[in-house]
Design a protein around this motif. Sequence first.
Motif, PDB file in Angstrom:
ATOM      1  N   CYS A  58       0.853  -1.184   0.000  1.00  0.00           N
ATOM      2  CA  CYS A  58       0.000   0.000   0.000  1.00  0.00           C
ATOM      3  C   CYS A  58       0.893   1.240   0.000  1.00  0.00           C
ATOM      4  O   CYS A  58       2.088   1.163   0.314  1.00  0.00           O
ATOM      5  N   PHE A  59       0.293   2.369  -0.337  1.00  0.00           N
ATOM      6  CA  PHE A  59       1.064   3.614  -0.384  1.00  0.00           C
ATOM      7  C   PHE A  59       1.731   3.903   0.958  1.00  0.00           C
ATOM      8  O   PHE A  59       2.900   4.276   1.012  1.00  0.00           O
ATOM      9  N   SER A  60       0.990   3.707   2.059  1.00  0.00           N
ATOM     10  CA  SER A  60       1.537   4.038   3.384  1.00  0.00           C
ATOM     11  C   SER A  60       2.764   3.198   3.709  1.00  0.00           C
ATOM     12  O   SER A  60       3.766   3.719   4.207  1.00  0.00           O
ATOM     13  N   CYS A  61       2.686   1.899   3.456  1.00  0.00           N
ATOM     14  CA  CYS A  61       3.832   1.025   3.727  1.00  0.00           C
ATOM     15  C   CYS A  61       5.006   1.364   2.807  1.00  0.00           C
ATOM     16  O   CYS A  61       6.135   1.492   3.261  1.00  0.00           O
ATOM     17  N   ASN A  62       4.729   1.492   1.528  1.00  0.00           N
ATOM     18  CA  ASN A  62       5.806   1.744   0.566  1.00  0.00           C
ATOM     19  C   ASN A  62       6.464   3.091   0.823  1.00  0.00           C
ATOM     20  O   ASN A  62       7.687   3.221   0.772  1.00  0.00           O
ATOM     21  N   ASN A  63       5.655   4.085   1.151  1.00  0.00           N
ATOM     22  CA  ASN A  63       6.170   5.422   1.421  1.00  0.00           C
ATOM     23  C   ASN A  63       7.027   5.432   2.693  1.00  0.00           C
ATOM     24  O   ASN A  63       8.089   6.041   2.734  1.00  0.00           O
ATOM     25  N   LYS A 113       7.965  -0.801  13.279  1.00  0.00           N
ATOM     26  CA  LYS A 113       8.574   0.513  13.549  1.00  0.00           C
ATOM     27  C   LYS A 113       8.806   1.302  12.259  1.00  0.00           C
ATOM     28  O   LYS A 113       8.317   2.420  12.114  1.00  0.00           O
ATOM     29  N   VAL A 114       9.535   0.723  11.318  1.00  0.00           N
ATOM     30  CA  VAL A 114       9.930   1.465  10.117  1.00  0.00           C
ATOM     31  C   VAL A 114       8.725   1.788   9.230  1.00  0.00           C
ATOM     32  O   VAL A 114       8.623   2.885   8.693  1.00  0.00           O
ATOM     33  N   LEU A 115       7.816   0.845   9.099  1.00  0.00           N
ATOM     34  CA  LEU A 115       6.663   1.063   8.224  1.00  0.00           C
ATOM     35  C   LEU A 115       5.513   1.772   8.952  1.00  0.00           C
ATOM     36  O   LEU A 115       4.472   2.008   8.362  1.00  0.00           O
ATOM     37  N   ASN A 116       5.743   2.096  10.218  1.00  0.00           N
ATOM     38  CA  ASN A 116       4.753   2.847  10.992  1.00  0.00           C
ATOM     39  C   ASN A 116       3.372   2.174  10.906  1.00  0.00           C
ATOM     40  O   ASN A 116       2.349   2.834  10.691  1.00  0.00           O
ATOM     41  N   LEU A 117       3.395   0.854  11.073  1.00  0.00           N
ATOM     42  CA  LEU A 117       2.174   0.061  10.828  1.00  0.00           C
ATOM     43  C   LEU A 117       1.044   0.396  11.789  1.00  0.00           C
ATOM     44  O   LEU A 117      -0.117   0.157  11.466  1.00  0.00           O
TER      45      LEU A 117
END
Length: 128
Positions: A58-63, A113-117
């Motif tokens: 998704c955009f949020s994860c990829n971004n 953490k990194v993908l701010n899931l």
Amino acid sequence: MNRYLPGSLKKTVMQKANGCCEYCLQSNEFSFIPHQIDHIISIKHGGQTTPDNLAYACFSCNNAKGSDIGTILLPDKTFIRLFNPREDVWQDHFEMENGVIYAKSDIGKATVKVLNLNDINRIIERVT
Ligand SMILES: [Zn+2]
């Protein structure tokens, strides 16, 4: 280094993921911004544009992921790589309850953490 991504390869990656982000499991069907193709190991770090290095995200994860391949976890200051959808099993590293994604491993912790899931807006999006 090959950045070209043929439409057929995009379709293959999307179908393999059943139309869901391979990091947060959000369906493309309910996303405002269409999902994207992620280089699991970014080109910057030597990753190739090949099926074994591409994931549907998704955009949020990829971004949020950008070109990252891991992070430092405290207190040990140990470098931990991110979840690799081509090599790892989601359920081995995460579980989801009421829209919150809980890490079950260090790889899970690094990825959350990194993908701010568990950004509050993303949790709300998952449960609505
Ligand atoms: Zn996602």
